[in-house]
Write a protein that holds these residues in place. Structure first.
Motif, mmCIF file in Angstrom:
data_model
loop_
_atom_site.group_PDB
_atom_site.id
_atom_site.type_symbol
_atom_site.label_atom_id
_atom_site.label_comp_id
_atom_site.label_asym_id
_atom_site.label_seq_id
_atom_site.Cartn_x
_atom_site.Cartn_y
_atom_site.Cartn_z
ATOM 1 N N LYS A 1 34.374 -19.125 -14.595
ATOM 2 C CA LYS A 1 33.562 -20.266 -14.185
ATOM 3 C C LYS A 1 32.972 -21.019 -15.375
ATOM 4 O O LYS A 1 32.314 -22.054 -15.187
ATOM 5 C CB LYS A 1 32.433 -19.805 -13.264
ATOM 6 N N LEU A 2 33.164 -20.503 -16.576
ATOM 7 C CA LEU A 2 32.552 -21.078 -17.772
ATOM 8 C C LEU A 2 33.618 -21.586 -18.734
ATOM 9 O O LEU A 2 34.596 -20.893 -18.997
ATOM 10 C CB LEU A 2 31.695 -20.032 -18.487
ATOM 11 N N GLU B 1 31.921 -23.981 -10.194
ATOM 12 C CA GLU B 1 31.662 -23.050 -9.096
ATOM 13 C C GLU B 1 32.977 -22.550 -8.510
ATOM 14 O O GLU B 1 33.131 -21.354 -8.234
ATOM 15 C CB GLU B 1 30.827 -23.727 -8.008
ATOM 16 N N ARG B 2 33.953 -23.456 -8.345
ATOM 17 C CA ARG B 2 35.289 -23.105 -7.873
ATOM 18 C C ARG B 2 36.312 -23.900 -8.672
ATOM 19 O O ARG B 2 36.002 -25.009 -9.147
ATOM 20 C CB ARG B 2 35.461 -23.417 -6.370
ATOM 21 N N PRO B 3 37.536 -23.373 -8.821
ATOM 22 C CA PRO B 3 38.567 -24.136 -9.532
ATOM 23 C C PRO B 3 38.766 -25.498 -8.884
ATOM 24 O O PRO B 3 38.851 -25.614 -7.663
ATOM 25 C CB PRO B 3 39.820 -23.259 -9.380
ATOM 26 N N GLY B 4 38.816 -26.519 -9.701
ATOM 27 C CA GLY B 4 39.014 -27.862 -9.185
ATOM 28 C C GLY B 4 37.735 -28.600 -8.851
ATOM 29 O O GLY B 4 37.761 -29.809 -8.590
ATOM 30 N N ASP B 5 36.591 -27.895 -8.833
ATOM 31 C CA ASP B 5 35.324 -28.558 -8.577
ATOM 32 C C ASP B 5 34.932 -29.453 -9.758
ATOM 33 O O ASP B 5 35.389 -29.242 -10.892
ATOM 34 C CB ASP B 5 34.201 -27.533 -8.381
ATOM 35 N N VAL B 6 34.071 -30.428 -9.481
ATOM 36 C CA VAL B 6 33.447 -31.188 -10.569
ATOM 37 C C VAL B 6 32.490 -30.236 -11.285
ATOM 38 O O VAL B 6 31.612 -29.628 -10.646
ATOM 39 C CB VAL B 6 32.677 -32.402 -10.028
ATOM 40 N N PRO B 7 32.638 -30.050 -12.588
ATOM 41 C CA PRO B 7 31.787 -29.071 -13.278
ATOM 42 C C PRO B 7 30.371 -29.592 -13.507
ATOM 43 O O PRO B 7 30.125 -30.800 -13.555
ATOM 44 C CB PRO B 7 32.511 -28.875 -14.612
ATOM 45 N N LEU B 8 29.443 -28.648 -13.668
ATOM 46 C CA LEU B 8 28.099 -28.961 -14.133
ATOM 47 C C LEU B 8 28.095 -28.872 -15.652
ATOM 48 O O LEU B 8 28.745 -27.993 -16.229
ATOM 49 C CB LEU B 8 27.084 -27.976 -13.544
ATOM 50 N N ILE B 9 27.354 -29.760 -16.296
ATOM 51 C CA ILE B 9 27.383 -29.852 -17.752
ATOM 52 C C ILE B 9 26.072 -29.363 -18.358
ATOM 53 O O ILE B 9 24.992 -29.879 -18.048
ATOM 54 C CB ILE B 9 27.646 -31.309 -18.203
ATOM 55 N N LEU B 10 26.160 -28.360 -19.231
ATOM 56 C CA LEU B 10 25.027 -27.855 -20.003
ATOM 57 C C LEU B 10 25.165 -28.423 -21.413
ATOM 58 O O LEU B 10 26.125 -28.114 -22.126
ATOM 59 C CB LEU B 10 25.009 -26.331 -20.047
ATOM 60 N N ASP B 11 24.209 -29.239 -21.812
ATOM 61 C CA ASP B 11 24.332 -30.032 -23.030
ATOM 62 C C ASP B 11 23.061 -29.878 -23.860
ATOM 63 O O ASP B 11 21.952 -29.979 -23.319
ATOM 64 C CB ASP B 11 24.544 -31.501 -22.630
ATOM 65 N N ASN B 12 23.206 -29.667 -25.151
ATOM 66 C CA ASN B 12 22.014 -29.557 -25.998
ATOM 67 C C ASN B 12 21.305 -30.900 -26.181
ATOM 68 O O ASN B 12 20.144 -30.938 -26.609
ATOM 69 C CB ASN B 12 22.378 -28.976 -27.371
ATOM 70 N N LEU B 13 21.974 -31.998 -25.843
ATOM 71 C CA LEU B 13 21.369 -33.325 -25.978
ATOM 72 C C LEU B 13 20.557 -33.730 -24.756
ATOM 73 O O LEU B 13 19.735 -34.652 -24.830
ATOM 74 C CB LEU B 13 22.457 -34.378 -26.226
ATOM 75 N N VAL B 14 20.798 -33.058 -23.623
ATOM 76 C CA VAL B 14 20.153 -33.423 -22.359
ATOM 77 C C VAL B 14 19.664 -32.147 -21.677
ATOM 78 O O VAL B 14 20.462 -31.240 -21.429
ATOM 79 C CB VAL B 14 21.142 -34.160 -21.422
ATOM 80 N N ASN B 15 18.384 -32.072 -21.358
ATOM 81 C CA ASN B 15 17.855 -30.857 -20.741
ATOM 82 C C ASN B 15 18.301 -30.678 -19.298
ATOM 83 O O ASN B 15 18.503 -29.561 -18.835
ATOM 84 C CB ASN B 15 16.326 -30.844 -20.815
ATOM 85 N N SER B 16 18.449 -31.778 -18.568
ATOM 86 C CA SER B 16 18.847 -31.663 -17.170
ATOM 87 C C SER B 16 20.339 -31.368 -17.065
ATOM 88 O O SER B 16 21.156 -31.926 -17.807
ATOM 89 C CB SER B 16 18.523 -32.955 -16.409
ATOM 90 N N ILE B 17 20.674 -30.475 -16.147
ATOM 91 C CA ILE B 17 22.075 -30.128 -15.895
ATOM 92 C C ILE B 17 22.615 -31.076 -14.826
ATOM 93 O O ILE B 17 22.073 -31.135 -13.719
ATOM 94 C CB ILE B 17 22.202 -28.664 -15.446
ATOM 95 N N ARG B 18 23.671 -31.797 -15.151
ATOM 96 C CA ARG B 18 24.205 -32.801 -14.234
ATOM 97 C C ARG B 18 25.699 -32.563 -13.995
ATOM 98 O O ARG B 18 26.400 -32.046 -14.870
ATOM 99 C CB ARG B 18 24.016 -34.204 -14.808
ATOM 100 N N PRO B 19 26.196 -33.000 -12.837
ATOM 101 C CA PRO B 19 27.647 -32.968 -12.623
ATOM 102 C C PRO B 19 28.338 -33.888 -13.626
ATOM 103 O O PRO B 19 27.753 -34.889 -14.079
ATOM 104 C CB PRO B 19 27.818 -33.485 -11.195
ATOM 105 N N ALA B 20 29.563 -33.561 -13.970
ATOM 106 C CA ALA B 20 30.312 -34.378 -14.932
ATOM 107 C C ALA B 20 30.433 -35.829 -14.472
ATOM 108 O O ALA B 20 30.488 -36.739 -15.302
ATOM 109 C CB ALA B 20 31.698 -33.778 -15.152
ATOM 110 N N SER C 1 41.144 -30.320 -16.418
ATOM 111 C CA SER C 1 42.026 -29.702 -15.426
ATOM 112 C C SER C 1 41.407 -28.460 -14.807
ATOM 113 O O SER C 1 40.795 -27.647 -15.489
ATOM 114 C CB SER C 1 43.364 -29.332 -16.086
ATOM 115 N N GLY C 2 41.586 -28.330 -13.486
ATOM 116 C CA GLY C 2 41.117 -27.138 -12.804
ATOM 117 C C GLY C 2 42.242 -26.163 -12.516
ATOM 118 O O GLY C 2 42.039 -25.148 -11.872
ATOM 119 N N GLY C 3 43.452 -26.465 -12.975
ATOM 120 C CA GLY C 3 44.604 -25.605 -12.715
ATOM 121 C C GLY C 3 44.670 -24.417 -13.649
ATOM 122 O O GLY C 3 43.732 -24.111 -14.378
ATOM 123 N N PRO C 4 45.806 -23.727 -13.653
ATOM 124 C CA PRO C 4 45.972 -22.561 -14.522
ATOM 125 C C PRO C 4 45.864 -22.945 -15.999
ATOM 126 O O PRO C 4 46.174 -24.068 -16.391
ATOM 127 C CB PRO C 4 47.394 -22.070 -14.188
#
Length: 234
Positions: A141-142, A165-184, A206-209
């Motif tokens: 997931k990471l 959260e699941r393959p193919g989902d829009v990921p959440l972004i953890l960024d050192n420039l922004v404290n809030s976690i947002r969808p891509a 890509s969310g594939g293999p």
């Protein structure tokens, strides 16, 4: 004679069932506590190592991280992501590799970054990846994700940590420039180039293999994974 007489056998069976369920719950709780204690033990050793190599300021940050991970052991994934992201963003300063290490591109381990009290985008992403992995979030997931950051109308290389959260989902972004976690989808300033973890490498978003083995193709990633292992955080 009472109209209803309890069936002693049925009552006994019910008692056995309740005891069995209680035993199962106790076993699950014990396993959870073992996992939490193992994480805390890992970081207790990590704190001692930080003290030996870098002194008390680094040890203080390491033990604060140990305490946080112990508290987050039973938390939900959203809180784990939020707290880990904010911890590193708040406690570590951003600084370029050339100023810290005298090199243009150095991938620091979490211990090295905490020892310096500073790191660049790769170092933040690696540390968050390591902490969330210790909390039990599956590696699948990471992804550490190289992006093109649109900054002032110009594109520059940047790295973030993506959570799927699941393959193919829009990921959440953890960024050192922004404290809030947002969808891509809410980060139009970021254009993904490729992502990787210790299991695979993906082109774009890509969310594939996985397409490639990152440890075979990325020497810096291979080296930092070895450092993390030697620090007892694998």
């Amino acid at each position: 004679m009472p109209l209803f007489q309890p069936n002693k056998r049925a009552a006994g069976t019910s008692l056995i069932t309740r005891r069995s369920k209680n035993c199962q719950r106790a076993a699950l709780l014990s396993l959870l506590l073992i996992a939490i204690n193992a994480t805390t033990a890992n970081f207790h050793h990590f704190g001692q190592l930080a003290d030996m190599r870098y002194g008390q300021p680094a040890a203080t940050i390491a033990m604060e991280l140990s305490t946080l991970l112990g508290q987050l052991g039973q938390a939900g994934t959203a809180e784990q992501l939020e707290q880990v992201n904010r911890f590193f963003n708040d406690r570590i300063q951003f600084r370029d590799d050339i100023k810290i290490w005298g090199e243009s591109d150095y991938w620091a381990s979490p211990l090295e970054m905490i020892g310096q009290g500073a790191g660049d985008c790769e170092d933040f992403s690696i540390a968050k990846y390591t902490a969330l992995k210790l909390l039990g979030i599956p590696i699948s997931k990471l992804r550490l994700t190289y992006v093109k950051l649109n900054y002032g109308g110009q594109g520059q290389a940047h790295m973030v940590l993506s959570y799927y959260e699941r393959p193919g989902d829009v990921p959440l972004i953890l960024d050192n420039l922004v404290n809030s976690i947002r969808p891509a989808t809410e980060r139009p300033d970021l254009k993904p180039v490729f992502g990787f973890n210790s299991e695979g490498l993906w082109i774009g978003n890509s969310g594939g293999p996985a397409k490639y083995d990152p440890k075979a193709r990325m020497s810096r990633w291979r080296e930092v994974l070895l450092k993390i292992q030697n620090e007892g955080l694998d």
